[in-house]
Design an enzyme around this catalytic site. Structure first.
Site, short mmCIF file in Angstrom:
data_model
loop_
_atom_site.label_atom_id
_atom_site.label_comp_id
_atom_site.label_asym_id
_atom_site.label_seq_id
_atom_site.Cartn_x
_atom_site.Cartn_y
_atom_site.Cartn_z
N TYR A 157 74.74 119.66 147.49
CA TYR A 157 74.34 118.83 146.35
C TYR A 157 73.99 117.42 146.83
O TYR A 157 72.94 116.87 146.47
CB TYR A 157 75.48 118.78 145.33
CG TYR A 157 75.22 117.86 144.16
CD1 TYR A 157 74.38 118.25 143.12
CD2 TYR A 157 75.83 116.60 144.08
CE1 TYR A 157 74.14 117.40 142.04
CE2 TYR A 157 75.60 115.76 143.00
CZ TYR A 157 74.76 116.16 141.99
OH TYR A 157 74.51 115.33 140.92
N LYS A 161 70.21 115.47 146.76
CA LYS A 161 69.96 114.21 146.07
C LYS A 161 69.46 113.13 147.04
O LYS A 161 68.69 112.25 146.65
CB LYS A 161 71.22 113.75 145.33
CG LYS A 161 71.63 114.67 144.19
CD LYS A 161 70.54 114.79 143.12
CE LYS A 161 71.02 115.59 141.92
NZ LYS A 161 69.99 115.69 140.85
#
Length: 232
Positions: A157, A161
């Protein structure tokens, strides 16, 4: 003239609250969601429009773009909110398939949606794109704050990002007539983190709403939270 605003992944959490707030601010909001029943139910409750939109499916994205073209003829604000955390596992234990799943939604999904809607954004007098990023994307903060516990910050994750931040910067230069920025909601209580977090979705959407409503001469190519620019 009301702004026409599309928010992806907006049937719950940060996306839904962003839709509620921008609708109350006078925007004509369209929420996108993969699940037609959940998406339509959320839209009905909020008093906004719904379009089925799966960011991992190019045909779905293209159909949504055609729908908004037919209904509105332009788009003023695009909020790329749809995202997944992926597996909670130490980086040496994840697979390439795990990574592909996260990147397909959090990074490639933004490319699919943004590129499909650029022609509609170009019809706006003040086009804005807001990509929903995260503070865990910051290389500086990862080191300074020790974001290495995979139980708290899934590595895939965070990686997705970080890549999204660079994508935001690239779009800001490729689309100089548009304001393209990324917003960090902070540690917000949502389904994405099992309801954990330091604040609720209203506070978590402050920066998204600000960037979605900036003027035509506002900043572009930034990653920020409610305290200011995020150190990359």
């Amino acid at each position: 003239m009301n702004d026409i605003t599309l928010i992806t992944g907006a049937n719950k959490g940060i996306g839904r609250e962003t839709a509620r707030r921008l609708h109350e601010a006078g925007h004509t909001v369209v929420i996108g969601a993969r699940d037609p029943e959940r998406g339509q139910a959320a839209a009905d409750e909020l008093g906004v429009a719904f379009v089925q939109l799966d960011v991992t499916d190019q045909a779905s994205v293209d159909a949504a773009a055609r729908h908004i073209t037919d209904e509105h003829g332009r788009l003023d604000v695009l909020v790329n909110n749809a995202g997944i955390t992926g597996v909670f596992a130490s980086i040496e234990r994840v697979t390439a398939d795990d990574a592909q799943q996260v990147l397909d939604t959090n990074l490639l999904g933004v490319i699919r949606v943004t590129n499909a809607f650029v022609p509609l954004l170009e019809q706006s007098a003040s086009p804005r794109i807001v990509n929903v990023s995260s503070g865990v994307s910051s290389l500086h903060d990862t080191i300074e704050n020790g974001y290495f516990d995979w139980h708290t910050v899934p590595p895939l994750y965070a990686m997705s990002k970080t890549a999204l931040n660079m994508l935001t910067l690239k779009y800001s230069r490729a689309l100089p007539s548009m304001r393209v920025n990324a917003a960090d909601p902070g540690y917000t209580r949502t389904d994405l983190n099992g309801g954990e977090g330091a604040h609720d979705v209203t506070e978590g959407t402050d920066e998204i709403v600000r960037l979605a409503t900036i003027a035509a001469d506002g900043p572009t190519g930034t990653v920020s939270n409610s305290q200011g620019i995020l150190p990359w």
